[in-house]
Write a protein that holds these residues in place. Structure first.
Motif, PDB file in Angstrom:
ATOM      1  N   PHE A 297       0.854  -1.183   0.000  1.00  0.00           N
ATOM      2  CA  PHE A 297       0.000   0.000   0.000  1.00  0.00           C
ATOM      3  C   PHE A 297       0.892   1.237   0.000  1.00  0.00           C
ATOM      4  O   PHE A 297       1.697   1.424   0.904  1.00  0.00           O
ATOM      5  CB  PHE A 297      -0.909   0.004   1.221  1.00  0.00           C
ATOM      6  CG  PHE A 297      -1.861  -1.168   1.270  1.00  0.00           C
ATOM      7  CD1 PHE A 297      -3.108  -1.100   0.662  1.00  0.00           C
ATOM      8  CD2 PHE A 297      -1.496  -2.349   1.903  1.00  0.00           C
ATOM      9  CE1 PHE A 297      -3.978  -2.178   0.687  1.00  0.00           C
ATOM     10  CE2 PHE A 297      -2.358  -3.440   1.936  1.00  0.00           C
ATOM     11  CZ  PHE A 297      -3.601  -3.349   1.326  1.00  0.00           C
ATOM     12  N   THR A 298       0.743   2.077  -1.017  1.00  0.00           N
ATOM     13  CA  THR A 298       1.548   3.292  -1.131  1.00  0.00           C
ATOM     14  C   THR A 298       0.632   4.507  -1.147  1.00  0.00           C
ATOM     15  O   THR A 298      -0.229   4.635  -2.029  1.00  0.00           O
ATOM     16  CB  THR A 298       2.384   3.266  -2.427  1.00  0.00           C
ATOM     17  OG1 THR A 298       3.193   2.086  -2.438  1.00  0.00           O
ATOM     18  CG2 THR A 298       3.286   4.494  -2.506  1.00  0.00           C
ATOM     19  N   GLY A 299       0.788   5.368  -0.137  1.00  0.00           N
ATOM     20  CA  GLY A 299      -0.016   6.582  -0.062  1.00  0.00           C
ATOM     21  C   GLY A 299      -1.494   6.323   0.150  1.00  0.00           C
ATOM     22  O   GLY A 299      -2.338   7.127  -0.259  1.00  0.00           O
ATOM     23  N   CYS A 300      -1.835   5.218   0.794  1.00  0.00           N
ATOM     24  CA  CYS A 300      -3.242   4.857   0.995  1.00  0.00           C
ATOM     25  C   CYS A 300      -3.752   5.281   2.376  1.00  0.00           C
ATOM     26  O   CYS A 300      -2.986   5.414   3.328  1.00  0.00           O
ATOM     27  CB  CYS A 300      -3.430   3.351   0.820  1.00  0.00           C
ATOM     28  SG  CYS A 300      -3.129   2.767  -0.861  1.00  0.00           S
TER      29      CYS A 300
ATOM     30  N   VAL B 197       3.852  -1.023   3.769  1.00  0.00           N
ATOM     31  CA  VAL B 197       3.066   0.200   3.684  1.00  0.00           C
ATOM     32  C   VAL B 197       4.018   1.389   3.622  1.00  0.00           C
ATOM     33  O   VAL B 197       4.875   1.552   4.493  1.00  0.00           O
ATOM     34  CB  VAL B 197       2.125   0.346   4.907  1.00  0.00           C
ATOM     35  CG1 VAL B 197       1.292   1.615   4.788  1.00  0.00           C
ATOM     36  CG2 VAL B 197       1.219  -0.879   5.037  1.00  0.00           C
ATOM     37  N   VAL B 198       3.871   2.212   2.593  1.00  0.00           N
ATOM     38  CA  VAL B 198       4.709   3.402   2.440  1.00  0.00           C
ATOM     39  C   VAL B 198       3.807   4.624   2.377  1.00  0.00           C
ATOM     40  O   VAL B 198       2.950   4.730   1.490  1.00  0.00           O
ATOM     41  CB  VAL B 198       5.574   3.319   1.163  1.00  0.00           C
ATOM     42  CG1 VAL B 198       6.416   4.583   1.014  1.00  0.00           C
ATOM     43  CG2 VAL B 198       6.465   2.082   1.189  1.00  0.00           C
ATOM     44  N   GLY B 199       3.990   5.550   3.337  1.00  0.00           N
ATOM     45  CA  GLY B 199       3.179   6.752   3.356  1.00  0.00           C
ATOM     46  C   GLY B 199       1.714   6.436   3.643  1.00  0.00           C
ATOM     47  O   GLY B 199       1.336   5.305   3.933  1.00  0.00           O
TER      48      GLY B 199
ATOM     49  N   ASP C 120       6.499   2.605   6.649  1.00  0.00           N
ATOM     50  CA  ASP C 120       7.513   3.635   6.444  1.00  0.00           C
ATOM     51  C   ASP C 120       6.837   4.974   6.141  1.00  0.00           C
ATOM     52  O   ASP C 120       6.136   5.118   5.136  1.00  0.00           O
ATOM     53  CB  ASP C 120       8.416   3.225   5.275  1.00  0.00           C
ATOM     54  CG  ASP C 120       9.685   4.070   5.199  1.00  0.00           C
ATOM     55  OD1 ASP C 120       9.714   5.160   5.797  1.00  0.00           O
ATOM     56  OD2 ASP C 120      10.642   3.626   4.540  1.00  0.00           O
ATOM     57  N   GLY C 121       7.040   5.946   7.042  1.00  0.00           N
ATOM     58  CA  GLY C 121       6.484   7.280   6.822  1.00  0.00           C
ATOM     59  C   GLY C 121       4.970   7.319   6.873  1.00  0.00           C
ATOM     60  O   GLY C 121       4.336   8.120   6.177  1.00  0.00           O
TER      61      GLY C 121
ATOM     62  N   THR D  31       7.371  -8.151  16.313  1.00  0.00           N
ATOM     63  CA  THR D  31       8.743  -8.649  16.336  1.00  0.00           C
ATOM     64  C   THR D  31       9.395  -8.503  14.966  1.00  0.00           C
ATOM     65  O   THR D  31       8.825  -8.898  13.949  1.00  0.00           O
ATOM     66  CB  THR D  31       8.759 -10.137  16.743  1.00  0.00           C
ATOM     67  OG1 THR D  31       8.176 -10.275  18.038  1.00  0.00           O
ATOM     68  CG2 THR D  31      10.178 -10.679  16.781  1.00  0.00           C
ATOM     69  N   GLU D  32      10.586  -7.892  14.964  1.00  0.00           N
ATOM     70  CA  GLU D  32      11.382  -7.711  13.746  1.00  0.00           C
ATOM     71  C   GLU D  32      10.645  -6.945  12.648  1.00  0.00           C
ATOM     72  O   GLU D  32      10.979  -7.052  11.466  1.00  0.00           O
ATOM     73  CB  GLU D  32      11.892  -9.062  13.220  1.00  0.00           C
ATOM     74  CG  GLU D  32      12.856  -9.716  14.212  1.00  0.00           C
ATOM     75  CD  GLU D  32      13.446 -11.018  13.701  1.00  0.00           C
ATOM     76  OE1 GLU D  32      12.911 -11.573  12.725  1.00  0.00           O
ATOM     77  OE2 GLU D  32      14.445 -11.476  14.290  1.00  0.00           O
ATOM     78  N   ALA D  33       9.648  -6.177  13.047  1.00  0.00           N
ATOM     79  CA  ALA D  33       8.960  -5.302  12.087  1.00  0.00           C
ATOM     80  C   ALA D  33       9.747  -4.004  11.955  1.00  0.00           C
ATOM     81  O   ALA D  33      10.708  -3.758  12.687  1.00  0.00           O
ATOM     82  CB  ALA D  33       7.537  -5.020  12.557  1.00  0.00           C
ATOM     83  N   ALA D  34       9.338  -3.173  11.009  1.00  0.00           N
ATOM     84  CA  ALA D  34       9.918  -1.841  10.865  1.00  0.00           C
ATOM     85  C   ALA D  34       8.789  -0.833  10.912  1.00  0.00           C
ATOM     86  O   ALA D  34       7.884  -0.854  10.074  1.00  0.00           O
ATOM     87  CB  ALA D  34      10.688  -1.730   9.550  1.00  0.00           C
ATOM     88  N   LEU D  35       8.820   0.014  11.935  1.00  0.00           N
ATOM     89  CA  LEU D  35       7.879   1.135  12.054  1.00  0.00           C
ATOM     90  C   LEU D  35       8.744   2.390  12.018  1.00  0.00           C
ATOM     91  O   LEU D  35       9.052   2.977  13.048  1.00  0.00           O
ATOM     92  CB  LEU D  35       7.088   1.039  13.353  1.00  0.00           C
ATOM     93  CG  LEU D  35       6.240  -0.237  13.532  1.00  0.00           C
ATOM     94  CD1 LEU D  35       5.682  -0.316  14.947  1.00  0.00           C
ATOM     95  CD2 LEU D  35       5.104  -0.264  12.522  1.00  0.00           C
TER      96      LEU D  35
END
Length: 194
Positions: free
Chosen positions: A77-80, A97-99, A118-119, A133-137
């Motif tokens: 999902f980008t910009g959603c 998910v980006v933005g 991300d963002g 766990t091991e996610a990126a926020l």
């Protein structure tokens, strides 16, 4: 605009949806694997047993939607916008998910191991007892988020707003934070940073 319709057992594998609007619709056992949306709006819709595997979504909105037993394996999902939506019994990993805006989204108890946000704006998101766990926020606005008993073990949290995080009510072993976040967490614990 399509309003109030029910779609059941539809095969929309690989289909493209552009600038469409669905309001108050129900999607049951729909195959959206490898489908893509751009500028498409789903408002107050219900998704039950829908396959979003490897689907791609750009500048689309899922507003106040309910996702139950859905599979989002490798979805992007980008910009959603997902403002006010809820996920229950759904497979959300690996998810990217980006933005976009995921504020007020309900993800209590969700298995988010290895997912990447991300963002993203995630104000007042409910991550109670979620497993990250091991996610990126990364660079995520988590202000006002519900983070009780959240598992952030080895999670990359750099650049995110952690003002709502109670370190004593979360699992943080090996989580990665930056210097500014370390100060916020120290202050939350009542420490004085000089």
């Amino acid at each position: 605009m399509i309003e109030g319709e029910t779609f059941r057992n539809e095969d929309w594998y690989g289909d493209e949806f552009t600038d469409s609007t669905y309001v108050g619709c129900t999607f049951l056992h729909v195959d959206l694997m490898e489908a893509s949306t751009r500028g498409t709006v789903f408002q107050d819709c219900t998704f039950g047993n829908v396959q979003f595997n490897a689907s791609r979504h750009t500048d689309s909105a899922f507003l106040r939607c309910t996702f139950k037993r859905c599979n989002l394996f490798e979805a992007e999902f980008t910009g959603c916008k997902f403002v006010g939506s809820t996920f229950t019994e759904s497979d959300l990993r690996p998810l990217r998910v980006v933005g976009g805006d995921w504020s007020f989204v309900g993800l209590p108890g969700a298995d988010l191991r290895g997912v990447r946000f991300d963002g993203v704006r995630m104000r007042e998101v409910d991550l109670t007892a979620a497993n990250c766990t091991e996610a990126a926020l990364v660079n995520v606005d988590l202000s006002g988020a519900q983070l009780q008993h959240v598992n952030l073990v080895r999670c990359d949290l750099r650049g995110s707003d952690l003002s709502a995080l109670d370190p004593s009510a979360a699992r943080l072993s090996g989580a990665v934070i930056d210097a500014a976040q370390a100060v916020v967490i120290a202050q939350t614990l009542g420490l004085e940073v000089r």
